[in-house]
Design an enzyme around this catalytic site. Structure first.
Site, PDB file in Angstrom:
ATOM      1  N   GLU A   1       0.838  -1.193   0.000  1.00  0.00           N
ATOM      2  CA  GLU A   1       0.000   0.000   0.000  1.00  0.00           C
ATOM      3  C   GLU A   1       0.878   1.250   0.000  1.00  0.00           C
ATOM      4  O   GLU A   1       1.817   1.347   0.781  1.00  0.00           O
ATOM      5  CB  GLU A   1      -0.919  -0.012   1.229  1.00  0.00           C
ATOM      6  CG  GLU A   1      -1.902   1.137   1.266  1.00  0.00           C
ATOM      7  CD  GLU A   1      -2.621   1.299  -0.072  1.00  0.00           C
ATOM      8  OE1 GLU A   1      -3.330   0.368  -0.483  1.00  0.00           O
ATOM      9  OE2 GLU A   1      -2.445   2.352  -0.716  1.00  0.00           O
TER      10      GLU A   1
ATOM     11  N   CYS B   1       5.871   4.584   9.329  1.00  0.00           N
ATOM     12  CA  CYS B   1       6.474   3.841   8.214  1.00  0.00           C
ATOM     13  C   CYS B   1       7.928   4.171   7.884  1.00  0.00           C
ATOM     14  O   CYS B   1       8.743   3.258   7.746  1.00  0.00           O
ATOM     15  CB  CYS B   1       5.633   4.041   6.971  1.00  0.00           C
ATOM     16  SG  CYS B   1       4.016   3.277   7.112  1.00  0.00           S
TER      17      CYS B   1
ATOM     18  N   LYS C   1       8.272  -1.480  -2.362  1.00  0.00           N
ATOM     19  CA  LYS C   1       7.663  -0.709  -1.271  1.00  0.00           C
ATOM     20  C   LYS C   1       8.746  -0.169  -0.331  1.00  0.00           C
ATOM     21  O   LYS C   1       8.749   1.012   0.035  1.00  0.00           O
ATOM     22  CB  LYS C   1       6.672  -1.597  -0.512  1.00  0.00           C
ATOM     23  CG  LYS C   1       6.080  -0.963   0.731  1.00  0.00           C
ATOM     24  CD  LYS C   1       5.239   0.270   0.448  1.00  0.00           C
ATOM     25  CE  LYS C   1       4.913   1.001   1.734  1.00  0.00           C
ATOM     26  NZ  LYS C   1       4.209   2.242   1.525  1.00  0.00           N
TER      27      LYS C   1
HETATM   28  N1  LIG Z   1      -0.083   3.761   8.134  1.00  0.00           N
HETATM   29  C1  LIG Z   1       0.336   4.014   6.903  1.00  0.00           C
HETATM   30  O1  LIG Z   1       0.332   5.146   6.449  1.00  0.00           O
HETATM   31  C2  LIG Z   1       0.803   2.886   6.012  1.00  0.00           C
HETATM   32  C3  LIG Z   1       0.976   3.125   4.649  1.00  0.00           C
HETATM   33  C4  LIG Z   1       1.398   2.087   3.837  1.00  0.00           C
HETATM   34  C5  LIG Z   1       1.674   0.846   4.383  1.00  0.00           C
HETATM   35  N2  LIG Z   1       1.523   0.638   5.735  1.00  0.00           N
HETATM   36  C6  LIG Z   1       1.790  -0.696   6.265  1.00  0.00           C
HETATM   37  O2  LIG Z   1       0.538  -1.341   6.464  1.00  0.00           O
HETATM   38  C7  LIG Z   1       0.598  -2.196   7.624  1.00  0.00           C
HETATM   39  C8  LIG Z   1      -0.499  -1.814   8.596  1.00  0.00           C
HETATM   40  O3  LIG Z   1      -0.265  -0.487   9.021  1.00  0.00           O
HETATM   41  P1  LIG Z   1      -1.360   0.322   9.847  1.00  0.00           P
HETATM   42  O4  LIG Z   1      -0.839   1.702   9.978  1.00  0.00           O
HETATM   43  O5  LIG Z   1      -2.692   0.092   9.265  1.00  0.00           O
HETATM   44  O6  LIG Z   1      -1.263  -0.441  11.265  1.00  0.00           O
HETATM   45  P2  LIG Z   1      -2.273  -0.349  12.488  1.00  0.00           P
HETATM   46  O7  LIG Z   1      -1.490  -0.651  13.691  1.00  0.00           O
HETATM   47  O8  LIG Z   1      -3.054   0.931  12.403  1.00  0.00           O
HETATM   48  O9  LIG Z   1      -3.333  -1.521  12.219  1.00  0.00           O
HETATM   49  C9  LIG Z   1      -3.017  -2.875  12.290  1.00  0.00           C
HETATM   50  C10 LIG Z   1      -4.198  -3.605  12.898  1.00  0.00           C
HETATM   51  O10 LIG Z   1      -3.971  -5.005  12.791  1.00  0.00           O
HETATM   52  C11 LIG Z   1      -4.565  -5.630  13.919  1.00  0.00           C
HETATM   53  N3  LIG Z   1      -4.032  -6.977  14.051  1.00  0.00           N
HETATM   54  C12 LIG Z   1      -2.769  -7.359  14.372  1.00  0.00           C
HETATM   55  N4  LIG Z   1      -2.666  -8.689  14.342  1.00  0.00           N
HETATM   56  C13 LIG Z   1      -3.879  -9.179  14.003  1.00  0.00           C
HETATM   57  C14 LIG Z   1      -4.393 -10.491  13.797  1.00  0.00           C
HETATM   58  N5  LIG Z   1      -3.616 -11.570  13.908  1.00  0.00           N
HETATM   59  N6  LIG Z   1      -5.701 -10.630  13.479  1.00  0.00           N
HETATM   60  C15 LIG Z   1      -6.483  -9.546  13.356  1.00  0.00           C
HETATM   61  N7  LIG Z   1      -6.056  -8.280  13.503  1.00  0.00           N
HETATM   62  C16 LIG Z   1      -4.759  -8.100  13.828  1.00  0.00           C
HETATM   63  C17 LIG Z   1      -4.236  -4.693  15.056  1.00  0.00           C
HETATM   64  O11 LIG Z   1      -5.121  -4.898  16.150  1.00  0.00           O
HETATM   65  C18 LIG Z   1      -4.392  -3.322  14.383  1.00  0.00           C
HETATM   66  O12 LIG Z   1      -5.693  -2.776  14.604  1.00  0.00           O
HETATM   67  C19 LIG Z   1       2.008  -2.043   8.178  1.00  0.00           C
HETATM   68  O13 LIG Z   1       2.810  -3.068   7.653  1.00  0.00           O
HETATM   69  C20 LIG Z   1       2.458  -0.703   7.621  1.00  0.00           C
HETATM   70  O14 LIG Z   1       3.850  -0.626   7.481  1.00  0.00           O
HETATM   71  C21 LIG Z   1       1.076   1.633   6.550  1.00  0.00           C
END
Ligand SMILES: NC(=O)c1ccc[n+]([C@@H]2O[C@H](COP(=O)([O-])OP(=O)(O)OC[C@H]3O[C@@H](n4cnc5c(N)ncnc54)[C@H](O)[C@@H]3O)[C@@H](O)[C@H]2O)c1
Length: 510
Positions: free
Chosen positions: A168, A283, A227
């Site tokens: 993403e 990130c 990424k």
């Molecule tokens: N935040 C950003 O701007 C962004 C942008 C691009 C990519 N990413 C990537 O996307 C991924 C997610 O980032 P995010 O910011 O959404 O994280 P986040 O912490 O906001 O959300 C992750 C969610 O996953 C849940 N979770 C963890 N283990 C789980 C499981 N086994 N079953 C069900 N739910 C589970 C957690 O409770 C949490 O709510 C990361 O790898 C991040 O690097 C983030």
């Protein structure tokens, strides 16, 4: 095995594991653009899911509410019933968090893949029909291979999985626009017939609103590395302009003029050239460290050191800015009220993960300052949670004694010696600085760590104006204790140790 996949080419049911900053907005847009697909977003956290089902969503993102409210209950569902959602899905996005490890092997560098692994094991345990599994979380190269191994080691005869990489690229604060009009969508998969079928199936979902030429298909490892590479390049650009800002502050060059000049070069381009207090967010640092760890594991120490410097420069910039504040305040911040405007890591988000504000506050508290904080979208609880995080190393009692959270910018700044813009919220540009000046102790200091204010106007009002990457006010007070021995050569000085008395004296407005 081939037949198993052919029946899945049309995706009718999507599940997303992880209802965070990525899973929530991404799947809301899919639901909006693909009304024939049922989209379920699941999470372990009951409170997060409750918030997604309420009128106050768990994350702030411009335009998100409208999308969620238009689809929720129709073809978009938020739930903690993970097993049911796994069972029903044709395609599962894994969007769980992948933070930097805080323990054991690779501590402080490697990504912690325990949440990814737990999600993969759960899918393997629950699934009774074949599925496409899509790695949306940011992961190290070859993580898809590990997911595949976990799934295939647990699969039964008639259940097959294809694992894709679909990183993403949304940026918080502009997530909805980024998802609606993405620069590109990457889909990596196995270069086999089944792999290509799975890639096409996911592509057919995006094709419902993304032009085909922006959907790029490639092998899994290229997709995973792309990424990390994209975030490393973006972070490197910020560290590069911030490194230049240190030179500007020591020479009288103006970082905005320099950024404009280099940005006119079409090979360089003008975006992402804004000097600041440093990058934050969940990130950039994590993904650069992830890359560093990968390089170390591949026995490429020079490449690892090169990328690690991007993170070191970021820390240097935060520290340098905090030192400059203390230097200007006659080398002591003890018991002085300092107002911090902005705690989110950037504007238009309530996300505070790795925010530069956390570190600036930490350095100011270590000097004994009383820090008053205001952010339009970050709650008091969230600020206190960040500042009392044991990894930050501050004494929670000291934090509670020295930190106050203000309900608005004016009360935040009242009776302060200085205010510090740490997040570039638009509302900070519109404040009545004449009024603010009257309510502050004198000399009143304005520190703009985001280059968003009208510095000439502030200077004319009477503020002592201190800005990242340029010298605005002349004749600012000498530190009581010089921080450099008098013999030190100008050209050997390091930014954080520069005292105002030892800087080159150019004056723009003074
Ligand atoms: N935040 C950003 O701007 C962004 C942008 C691009 C990519 N990413 C990537 O996307 C991924 C997610 O980032 P995010 O910011 O959404 O994280 P986040 O912490 O906001 O959300 C992750 C969610 O996953 C849940 N979770 C963890 N283990 C789980 C499981 N086994 N079953 C069900 N739910 C589970 C957690 O409770 C949490 O709510 C990361 O790898 C991040 O690097 C983030």
């Amino acid at each position: 095995m081939h037949n198993v996949f052919l029946i899945m080419v049309v995706i009718k049911n999507i599940t997303c594991i992880g209802a965070g900053y990525v899973g929530g907005p991404t799947c809301s847009i899919i639901a909006q653009k693909c009304p024939d697909i049922v989209v379920s977003v699941v999470d372990l956290s009951q409170s997060r899911i409750d918030a997604w089902n309420s009128n106050v969503l768990p994350i702030y993102e411009p335009g998100l509410e409208e999308v969620v409210f238009s689809c929720r209950g129709k073809n978009l569902f938020f739930s903690t019933n993970i097993n049911e959602a796994i069972e029903q899905a044709d395609l599962i996005f894994i969007s769980v968090n992948t933070p930097t490890k805080t323990y054991g092997l690779g501590k402080g560098r490697a990504p912690d893949l325990k949440y990814i692994e737990a999600a993969a094991r759960n899918i393997a345990k629950i699934a009774r029909k074949s599925k496409i599994i899509v790695e949306k979380s940011t992961v190290p190269v070859k993580a898809a291979e590990s997911i595949s191994r976990i799934l295939s080691a647990n699969q039964t005869n008639d259940v097959r999985f294809q694992v894709l990489s679909n990183p993403e690229f949304l940026a918080e604060g502009t997530a909805i626009q980024d998802l609606l009009i993405p620069d590109r969508v990457l889909i990596g998969g196995e270069q086999t017939k089944e792999g290509r079928e799975a890639i096409d199936a996911l592509a057919s979902v995006y094709k419902q609103w993304v032009p085909e030429e922006r959907i790029i298909k490639m092998n899994t490892w290229s997709s995973e590395l792309s990424k990390l590479a994209a975030n490393a390049f973006l972070a490197q650009r910020i560290s590069s302009i911030n490194a230049m800002s240190a030179i500007c502050e020591s020479t009288g060059a103006d970082i905005e003029e320099v950024a404009f000049a280099i940005g006119m070069d079409s090979r360089i381009g003008s975006k992402f050239l804004k000097a600041s207090v440093g990058f934050g967010g969940s990130c950039f640092q994590k993904d650069v460290l992830n890359l560093v760890y990968l390089c170390e594991a591949l026995n490429l120490p020079e490449v690892a050191a090169y990328w690690h410097q991007v993170v070191e420069m970021n820390e240097y910039q935060r520290k340098r800015f905090a030192n400059r504040i203390i230097n200007c305040l006659f080398n002591t911040a003890s018991d002085k009220k300092l107002a911090l405007l902005g705690f989110a890591f950037k504007k238009n988000t309530g996300d505070t993960r790795e925010s530069a504000s956390i570190y600036i506050t930490k350095y100011l508290l270590e000097e004994g300052a009383q820090v008053s904080i205001y952010d339009p979208k970050v709650t008091m609880d969230q600020i206190m949670l960040e500042l009392t995080d044991p990894d930050l190393g501050l004494d929670p009692k000291k934090v509670k004694r020295l930190v106050t959270i203000a309900p608005d910018a004016y009360s935040c700044i009242e009776n302060a010696h200085a205010f510090v813009v740490a997040t570039e919220w638009d509302e900070f540009k519109l404040l009545d600085y004449n009024l603010i000046y009257k309510k502050m102790l004198k000399p009143a200091f304005a520190f703009d760590g985001r280059l968003i204010l009208d510095h000439a106007h502030l200077h004319d009002i009477g503020f002592q104006v201190e800005v990242v990457g340029k010298i605005v006010s002349s004749g600012y007070p000498q530190p009581l204790t010089p921080t450099l021995p008098p013999t030190t050569s100008f050209f050997l000085m390091k930014g954080p140790e520069l005292s105002s008395s030892s800087r080159a004296p150019p004056t723009i407005y003074g």
